[in-house]
Design a protein around this motif. Structure first.
Motif, PDB file in Angstrom:
ATOM      1  N   ALA A 149      74.994  53.013  64.041  1.00 50.21           N
ATOM      2  CA  ALA A 149      75.769  54.224  64.421  1.00 50.21           C
ATOM      3  C   ALA A 149      75.935  55.472  63.503  1.00 50.21           C
ATOM      4  CB  ALA A 149      77.044  53.760  64.969  1.00 50.21           C
ATOM      5  N   VAL A 150      76.130  55.136  62.222  1.00 46.08           N
ATOM      6  CA  VAL A 150      76.378  55.958  61.217  1.00 46.08           C
ATOM      7  C   VAL A 150      75.156  56.641  60.612  1.00 46.08           C
ATOM      8  CG1 VAL A 150      77.551  56.340  58.809  1.00 46.08           C
ATOM      9  CG2 VAL A 150      78.763  55.033  60.451  1.00 46.08           C
ATOM     10  N   HIS A 151      73.963  55.838  60.364  1.00 47.83           N
ATOM     11  CA  HIS A 151      72.926  56.223  59.779  1.00 47.83           C
ATOM     12  C   HIS A 151      71.820  56.457  60.624  1.00 47.83           C
ATOM     13  CE1 HIS A 151      75.224  55.221  56.390  1.00 47.83           C
ATOM     14  NE2 HIS A 151      75.199  53.909  56.507  1.00 47.83           N
ATOM     15  N   ASN A 152      71.562  55.676  61.634  1.00 45.83           N
ATOM     16  CA  ASN A 152      70.058  55.757  62.193  1.00 45.83           C
ATOM     17  C   ASN A 152      70.085  56.910  63.344  1.00 45.83           C
ATOM     18  OD1 ASN A 152      69.547  53.678  60.829  1.00 45.83           O
ATOM     19  ND2 ASN A 152      69.104  52.351  62.449  1.00 45.83           N
ATOM     20  N   PRO A 153      68.647  57.393  63.669  1.00 45.18           N
ATOM     21  CA  PRO A 153      68.584  58.440  64.424  1.00 45.18           C
ATOM     22  C   PRO A 153      68.728  58.392  65.995  1.00 45.18           C
ATOM     23  CG  PRO A 153      66.691  58.033  63.627  1.00 45.18           C
ATOM     24  CD  PRO A 153      67.642  56.838  62.916  1.00 45.18           C
ATOM     25  N   ASP A 154      68.494  57.210  66.298  1.00 46.60           N
ATOM     26  CA  ASP A 154      68.801  56.961  68.019  1.00 46.60           C
ATOM     27  C   ASP A 154      70.012  56.670  68.433  1.00 46.60           C
ATOM     28  OD1 ASP A 154      68.797  54.771  66.476  1.00 46.60           O
ATOM     29  OD2 ASP A 154      68.193  53.450  68.333  1.00 46.60           O
ATOM     30  N   GLN A 155      70.770  58.119  68.111  1.00 51.29           N
ATOM     31  CA  GLN A 155      72.141  58.029  68.702  1.00 51.29           C
ATOM     32  C   GLN A 155      72.436  57.947  69.924  1.00 51.29           C
ATOM     33  OE1 GLN A 155      75.245  58.817  66.017  1.00 51.29           O
ATOM     34  NE2 GLN A 155      73.640  57.517  65.184  1.00 51.29           N
ATOM     35  N   LEU A 156      71.709  58.617  70.742  1.00 49.18           N
ATOM     36  CA  LEU A 156      72.152  58.411  72.330  1.00 49.18           C
ATOM     37  C   LEU A 156      71.772  57.177  72.674  1.00 49.18           C
ATOM     38  CD1 LEU A 156      72.986  59.788  74.868  1.00 49.18           C
ATOM     39  CD2 LEU A 156      70.569  60.635  75.087  1.00 49.18           C
ATOM     40  N   ARG A 157      70.995  56.316  72.247  1.00 48.93           N
ATOM     41  CA  ARG A 157      70.768  55.163  72.872  1.00 48.93           C
ATOM     42  C   ARG A 157      71.736  54.113  72.296  1.00 48.93           C
ATOM     43  NH1 ARG A 157      66.360  52.030  74.507  1.00 48.93           N
ATOM     44  NH2 ARG A 157      64.802  53.523  74.030  1.00 48.93           N
ATOM     45  N   GLN A 158      72.198  54.237  71.093  1.00 52.77           N
ATOM     46  CA  GLN A 158      73.312  53.270  70.667  1.00 52.77           C
ATOM     47  C   GLN A 158      74.485  53.743  71.347  1.00 52.77           C
ATOM     48  OE1 GLN A 158      72.816  50.957  68.125  1.00 52.77           O
ATOM     49  NE2 GLN A 158      70.396  51.643  68.010  1.00 52.77           N
ATOM     50  N   ARG A 159      74.814  55.165  71.661  1.00 52.91           N
ATOM     51  CA  ARG A 159      76.112  55.280  72.340  1.00 52.91           C
ATOM     52  C   ARG A 159      75.985  54.948  73.754  1.00 52.91           C
ATOM     53  NH1 ARG A 159      80.374  57.173  73.540  1.00 52.91           N
ATOM     54  NH2 ARG A 159      81.233  59.329  73.123  1.00 52.91           N
ATOM     55  N   VAL A 160      74.973  54.845  74.612  1.00 59.19           N
ATOM     56  CA  VAL A 160      74.848  54.417  75.836  1.00 59.19           C
ATOM     57  C   VAL A 160      75.082  52.829  75.783  1.00 59.19           C
ATOM     58  CG1 VAL A 160      73.494  54.115  77.969  1.00 59.19           C
ATOM     59  CG2 VAL A 160      73.528  56.441  76.838  1.00 59.19           C
ATOM     60  N   ALA A 161      74.301  52.336  74.861  1.00 60.63           N
ATOM     61  CA  ALA A 161      74.674  50.780  74.780  1.00 60.63           C
ATOM     62  C   ALA A 161      75.933  50.472  74.633  1.00 60.63           C
ATOM     63  CB  ALA A 161      73.775  50.181  73.739  1.00 60.63           C
ATOM     64  N   LEU A 162      76.650  51.162  73.858  1.00 56.07           N
ATOM     65  CA  LEU A 162      78.204  50.829  73.755  1.00 56.07           C
ATOM     66  C   LEU A 162      78.788  50.765  75.125  1.00 56.07           C
ATOM     67  CD1 LEU A 162      80.642  50.427  71.898  1.00 56.07           C
ATOM     68  CD2 LEU A 162      80.725  52.892  71.521  1.00 56.07           C
ATOM     69  N   ALA A 163      78.727  52.170  75.647  1.00 62.31           N
ATOM     70  CA  ALA A 163      79.170  52.086  77.018  1.00 62.31           C
ATOM     71  C   ALA A 163      78.828  51.066  78.011  1.00 62.31           C
ATOM     72  CB  ALA A 163      78.611  53.444  77.568  1.00 62.31           C
ATOM     73  N   LEU A 164      77.488  50.446  77.967  1.00 61.87           N
ATOM     74  CA  LEU A 164      77.258  49.481  78.961  1.00 61.87           C
ATOM     75  C   LEU A 164      77.614  48.209  78.481  1.00 61.87           C
ATOM     76  CD1 LEU A 164      73.389  50.116  79.128  1.00 61.87           C
ATOM     77  CD2 LEU A 164      75.257  50.406  80.968  1.00 61.87           C
ATOM     78  N   GLN A 165      78.018  47.995  76.855  1.00 63.30           N
ATOM     79  CA  GLN A 165      78.512  46.733  76.471  1.00 63.30           C
ATOM     80  C   GLN A 165      80.194  46.482  76.817  1.00 63.30           C
ATOM     81  OE1 GLN A 165      80.261  46.010  72.162  1.00 63.30           O
ATOM     82  NE2 GLN A 165      78.159  47.201  71.748  1.00 63.30           N
ATOM     83  N   GLN A 166      80.770  47.807  77.156  1.00 63.65           N
ATOM     84  CA  GLN A 166      82.146  47.635  77.574  1.00 63.65           C
ATOM     85  C   GLN A 166      82.346  47.635  78.964  1.00 63.65           C
ATOM     86  OE1 GLN A 166      84.932  50.145  74.891  1.00 63.65           O
ATOM     87  NE2 GLN A 166      82.951  51.426  74.704  1.00 63.65           N
ATOM     88  N   ILE A 167      81.312  47.853  79.855  1.00 62.15           N
ATOM     89  CA  ILE A 167      81.324  47.504  81.227  1.00 62.15           C
ATOM     90  C   ILE A 167      80.858  46.068  81.605  1.00 62.15           C
ATOM     91  CG2 ILE A 167      80.279  48.150  83.425  1.00 62.15           C
ATOM     92  CD1 ILE A 167      79.878  51.099  82.455  1.00 62.15           C
ATOM     93  N   LEU A 168      79.857  45.656  81.041  1.00 67.60           N
ATOM     94  CA  LEU A 168      79.216  44.580  81.088  1.00 67.60           C
ATOM     95  C   LEU A 168      79.405  43.574  80.003  1.00 67.60           C
ATOM     96  CD1 LEU A 168      75.950  46.379  82.064  1.00 67.60           C
ATOM     97  CD2 LEU A 168      77.000  44.907  83.699  1.00 67.60           C
ATOM     98  N   VAL A 169      80.869  43.022  79.627  1.00 71.62           N
ATOM     99  CA  VAL A 169      81.324  42.627  78.627  1.00 71.62           C
ATOM    100  C   VAL A 169      80.948  40.739  78.537  1.00 71.62           C
ATOM    101  CG1 VAL A 169      83.622  42.021  77.503  1.00 71.62           C
ATOM    102  CG2 VAL A 169      83.199  44.166  78.772  1.00 71.62           C
TER     103      VAL A 169
END
Length: 583
Positions: A149-169
């Motif tokens: 999240a802090v260092h890597n370039p694929d920011q949008l994928r990481q961000r969407v995956a965080l949203a999914l992990q908070q829906i599909l817990v």
């Protein structure tokens, strides 16, 4: 003389800091959104179809404010380089580029050997003091998450995956096995720009989810209803019938299902066991199933599947004599064809990425993208396409509005505070300080949600208003002050040094040197930081106070003065109400 009352530059700065903290607490407590005016991992390309190549889209330059807003919505925080890129490319081209980047994965932690142990002793015997941490816990995932999240370039994928992990817990509070948790969350990364039907399929077949919600080895003779209920309630359609714009049909809650429906889904979803590969010293139980093992998708166990005729939702039914895979396809058909799924999932993704209280029109536009599988040049045309859905969310006029209304915005959740300060201030982290320390302090210790309902619910009410503010579910006076303490820890305490027992440790620290060149001019320094993390200058009154507090470090222009001025400016801006609420 009482030295506590002496009016020195330092005491003035401390009073201002306390005032900023108090204002932040009040601000986020009331959600007065308009009042302030004014690499841990190896790359792998996902298997889903690609978004339009960025080269096919023209540059559409945007403003500083819009670029910062998009960075807050679609990344883990702005950096000066990132904002320059978004300003040049514009939102659509930047989003397309992000969707085509290679994927950063979770890689740390132990293997499936934890579920293949057949010795007489404990698995951790002889494996050292960190055995539970490295083989059973989610701590290695916390490391990888924050490094990515802090260092890597694929920011949008990481961000969407965080949203999914908070829906599909799934939660490490109930399920142990680092490799299994790693597999589950890598799956969410892989599917972040895929199709929601495939997300539901992979979640349904996940042995981690099967363990967490009792669907692994679920017996037709007495089916456990946990997974079936949450699949309906939380993962797909919700409890009340919705219009396409997310509002309640007929203005009241008409239940989408009853307990007989849950029962039918529970029967339909029986007959799955762990993938082969697990072993214990006592064999596998019940007879005809596999031992607990998280190394792949669950597989059918025909003897445990109910083959009776069942009536599902959306006009879908199961004839007698069906198999477990056939039943799963029917379940997915019934959910993906239900009119609720577009607005129910779409609205939650809007809340996680953009604003807690989207208008009905915004929800309907996103629901349309979900249902049609297309938004402009994004999407495959298949219902449930997440590329189309995410593009619709981020490119909607409501998300890109330069003058949003007073109800627009969201409380910056703790994870985004952790990453946002580090990214803006050229920091680095190995993630170690952001789990058991700061994650616990701010009540968002990733991968350890207290229940299947996540850290906070999507409809958490903001006291004294008609608004909802999901992240306020873990927000109180204590955590509000801990946000400020976290900033203080980074900019004044120096963060954390690398810990010898953390693999590839770098600690958690910021680097303020890039801002020292502006420290001789407090106004220029304050404006540079404000433009970076807010996209605009602070309102005139607060701006003057922050400049005065920065100027209090001096006189002189030596290295120590410059550093303290940068620290003070960063501390007060990141502690400000304007930063705590994403607008």
């Amino acid at each position: 003389m009482d030295i506590r009352n002496v009016d020195t530059p330092l005491t003035r700065a401390r009073r201002l800091a306390r005032g900023a903290a108090s204002s932040a607490v009040m601000w986020v407590a009331l959600l007065g959104l308009a009042a302030c005016g004014g690499g841990a991992s190896s790359p792998k390309t996902g298997s889903e179809p690609t978004a339009p190549p960025a080269s096919s889209l023209p540059d559409q330059p945007t403003t500083q404010r819009d670029a910062v807003r998009l960075a807050d919505q679609a990344t883990f925080g702005p950096t000066e380089a990132l904002i320059a890129t978004i300003r040049t490319q514009g939102p659509a081209k930047w989003i397309a580029e992000q969707m085509n980047l290679p994927m950063s994965r979770y890689t740390s932690g132990g293997t499936g050997a934890v579920h293949q142990h057949t010795g007489s002793g404990n698995f951790c015997d002889g494996r050292g003091a960190n055995c539970w941490r490295d083989w059973w816990s989610a701590t290695p995932l916390v490391w990888d998450f924050y490094r990515n999240a802090v260092h890597n370039p694929d920011q949008l994928r990481q961000r969407v995956a965080l949203a999914l992990q908070q829906i599909l817990v799934v939660s490490n509070l109930e399920v142990e096995g680092t490799y299994g948790l790693r597999n589950y969350h890598n799956m969410l990364l892989e599917q972040a720009f895929g199709n929601y039907r495939e997300v539901l399929r992979k979640v349904s077949l996940s042995p981690v989810m099967g363990d967490y919600l009792n669907n692994a080895n679920n017996d037709r003779a007495a089916p456990n209803e946990n997974f079936a209920r949450e699949l309906l309630q939380l993962f797909s359609i919700g409890t009340c019938e919705l219009n396409p714009d997310g509002t309640l049909k007929s203005g009241k809650c008409i239940p989408t299902y009853d307990n007989d429906t849950v029962r039918a889904y529970a029967y339909a979803l029986t007959g799955w066991t762990y993938p082969p590969g697990g072993a214990t010293a006592w064999g596998c139980w019940p007879q005809g199933t596999h031992c607990r093992y998280y190394g792949g998708d669950m597989v059918p166990a025909a003897a445990y599947h109910d083959t009776g005729a069942r009536t599902l939702l959306s006009g879908v039914s199961l004839a007698a004599g069906h198999t477990a895979p056939q039943a799963l396809e029917a379940v997915l058909d019934s959910l993906m064809n239900h009119p609720n799924i577009g607005p129910f999932i779409g609205k939650q993704l809007i809340q996680h990425l953009v604003t807690s209280n989207p208008s009905a029109a915004y929800v309907q536009r996103v629901s349309t993208a979900f249902n049609t599988g297309r938004f402009d040049s994004f999407g495959s045309g298949q219902r449930g396409d997440l590329r189309a859905t995410i593009a619709a969310i981020l490119l909607d006029p409501e998300a890109r509005n330069a003058n949003p209304g007073p109800e627009f915005g969201r409380l910056r959740e703790p994870v985004q505070v952790f990453t946002g300060v580090l990214r803006a201030l050229n920091g680095r982290t190995d993630g170690d300080a952001l789990g058991w320390w700061w994650g616990e302090q701010l009540r968002q210790h990733l991968f350890r949600a207290p229940s299947v309902f996540n850290f906070y619910p999507p409809d958490y009410p903001v006291a004294g208003t008609a608004l909802v503010g999901p992240a306020f579910g873990i927000h109180n006076a204590n955590t509000a002050l801990q946000r400020i303490n976290y900033v203080n820890y980074l900019v004044f305490w120096g963060g954390s040094a690398p810990a010898s027992q953390v693999p590839n440790a770098v600690g958690t620290r910021v680097d303020l040197s890039a801002f020292a060149s502006d420290a001789d001019d407090p106004a220029k320094l304050v404006d540079r930081l404000s433009m970076l993390v807010l996209g605009e200058q602070l309102p005139a009154g607060p701006r003057r106070l922050v400049i005065d507090a920065v100027s209090a470090f001096g006189p002189g222009s030596n290295e120590t003065v410059r550093l303290n001025r940068v620290r003070q400016a960063a501390y007060l801006i990141f502690a400000s109400p304007q930063y705590q609420i994403i607008r």
